[in-house]
Design an enzyme around this catalytic site. Structure first.
Site, PDB file in Angstrom:
ATOM      1  N   LYS A  32      18.597 -18.213  33.887  1.00 22.12           N
ATOM      2  CA  LYS A  32      18.303 -17.555  32.513  1.00 22.12           C
ATOM      3  C   LYS A  32      19.599 -17.003  31.705  1.00 22.12           C
ATOM      4  O   LYS A  32      20.561 -16.881  32.509  1.00 22.12           O
ATOM      5  CB  LYS A  32      17.316 -16.436  33.079  1.00 22.12           C
TER       6      LYS A  32
HETATM    7  C1  LIG Z   1      11.972 -18.600  34.994  1.00 23.17           C
HETATM    8  C2  LIG Z   1      10.545 -18.668  34.469  1.00 23.17           C
HETATM    9  C3  LIG Z   1       9.530 -17.937  34.993  1.00 23.17           C
HETATM   10  C4  LIG Z   1       9.440 -17.217  36.286  1.00 23.17           C
HETATM   11  O1  LIG Z   1      10.618 -16.331  36.555  1.00 23.17           O
HETATM   12  P1  LIG Z   1      11.373 -15.947  38.032  1.00 23.17           P
HETATM   13  O2  LIG Z   1      12.301 -14.723  37.726  1.00 23.17           O
HETATM   14  O3  LIG Z   1      12.144 -17.170  38.315  1.00 23.17           O
HETATM   15  O4  LIG Z   1      10.069 -15.888  38.924  1.00 23.17           O
HETATM   16  C5  LIG Z   1       8.279 -17.811  34.139  1.00 23.17           C
HETATM   17  N1  LIG Z   1       8.054 -18.607  33.244  1.00 23.17           N
HETATM   18  C6  LIG Z   1       9.209 -19.240  32.637  1.00 23.17           C
HETATM   19  C7  LIG Z   1       8.588 -20.114  31.307  1.00 23.17           C
HETATM   20  C8  LIG Z   1      10.309 -19.429  33.406  1.00 23.17           C
HETATM   21  O5  LIG Z   1      11.428 -20.051  32.687  1.00 23.17           O
END
Ligand SMILES: *Cc1c(COP(=O)(O)O)cnc(C)c1O
Length: 393
Positions: free
Chosen positions: A191
């Protein structure tokens, strides 16, 4: 110790982080402090994140999935309840609804240039059982929150923003995550703000956020940090809770990353502009959000390969050139569990079905160079011509 790498050596990585000596220093300070579970770093991260969003408070958690789970839990979603989610999203939102016994109802996206949830389709899916709508800000670009919030108001249902791609994005006069009833963020390694694993929840209703803060740590009446400091060992338990606490290590990283977000985003913006200019010369390629000129996290550089071109061929040719790509996303309603548990979708999702097989995410991160962009687009362009020669339509 032998040198092992588990990350393949790519010429251009899909994603990368901007962790450097600043985060290393912050982590070693925490390790030397002697306290690793939530404490002062986590509180500071929460208040700095809330300040950045312009909201009164935020609750740090161990992942974006935990954030979504706590949102669904705090809304009291359970058996018999329906939550409308975009099929074209990461599976976590649908999974957390299903985990609580609710039914995810899959909605279509707006168009090939705006692959966010379609408010008109959401309206057609609302029933007596609908409890919430999930809007996901694809690639850090805002879903149509004005329309979705109006729908949520009209039907008295909650609006959850899955802002996993969109930390601190000002769109439509407000900050993403703070417009719906709840906003959920992720700090996973890929992210644009990362703590390795982590997440954050914000809520408009302070009582809802209190429930989330409580459920994050077993619904205990006081935290270990508080008990150790006050010397009072007693606590009560008000409900079933979880352990979704972040570590102080993660929170310390998050504080440094938050400070770099604006700088990193500027670079992502420049790279995105360079991509768009070059991609405009590749026949048949569609770049979603090409005409969007507002604020965005510019988290993904998703494109649609030309109709009739085999995405798998394009991806393998790019892989041979050392260019890492991904797909955001395979539609959730296609996955085995969702087909078997929830049966066929309530109605067809024609835009999702047409767009999903063509989606391809190209590398995008703040450490990329302009030459990297040229390399990727040249590779894409050549692999598309070769693929079109193989399968003339
Ligand atoms: C990464 C992501 C998640 C989940 O987040 P995690 O920290 O990996 O549990 C949920 N929704 C979207 C759109 C994502 O890209």
């Amino acid at each position: 110790m032998s040198q092992t790498t588990t990350v393949p050596e790519w010429r251009v990585n899909l994603a990368d982080n901007t962790i450097d000596d600043d985060e290393i220093q912050a982590v070693s300070d925490v390790l030397r402090s002697g306290w690793l579970s939530p404490g002062p770093q986590t509180r500071a991260f929460e208040s700095e994140f809330a300040d950045a969003l312009g909201c009164p408070a935020a609750v740090a958690v161990s992942s974006g999935t935990a954030a979504l789970h706590l949102a669904v839990l705090a809304l009291g979603i359970g058996p018999g309840d329906e939550v409308i989610v975009p099929s074209l999203s990461f599976v976590a939102s649908a999974a957390m609804v299903a985990l609580q016994g609710g039914t995810p109802v899959f909605a279509d996206i707006r168009s090939e240039t705006d692959p966010t949830i379609d408010p008109a389709d959401v309206r057609s899916l609302i029933t007596e059982r609908t409890k919430a709508i999930v809007a996901m800000h694809y690639g850090g670009y805002p879903a149509d929150l004005a329309a979705l919030a109006a729908l949520a108001d009209e039907y008295g249902v909650a609006l959850i923003e899955d802002a996993a791609h969109a930390p601190v994005v000002r769109a439509a006069g407000a900050v993403l995550g703070t417009i719906g009833d709840l906003g959920c963020f992720s700090f996973f390694a890929t992210k644009n703000l990362t703590t390795g694993e982590g997440g954050m929840v914000v809520a408009r209703d302070p009582a809802l956020l209190d429930r989330i803060r409580s459920a994050r740590s077993h619904c205990l009446s006081s935290s270990t940090w508080d008990r150790l400091r006050s010397g009072d060992a007693d606590y009560d338990v008000s409900d079933i809770g979880l352990n979704y606490r972040p570590t102080e290590i993660a929170s310390a990283i998050g504080r440094v990353q938050l400070g770099k977000l604006a700088r990193d985003r500027e670079r992502r913006g420049a790279l995105t502009a360079a991509y768009r200019e070059r991609l405009a010369a590749v026949p048949g390629v569609v770049a979603p959000f090409a005409h969007y000129d507002g604020d965005s996290a510019r988290h993904l550089m998703a494109v649609l390969v030309p109709d009739g071109v085999d995405r798998t061929d394009v991806r393998s040719e790019l892989r041979e050139r050392g260019i890492q790509t991904s797909v955001h996303y395979r539609p959730t309603h296609h996955f085995t569990f969702y087909r078997e548990r929830f049966g066929p979708v309530r109605h067809l999702l024609p835009v999702t079905e047409a767009v999903a097989p063509r989606l391809l995410s190209l590398p995008l991160h703040a450490l990329m160079t302009d030459d990297d962009v040229a390399l990727v687009v040249d590779g894409l362009s050549e692999s598309i011509s070769r693929s079109s020669e193989r399968s003339p339509s």
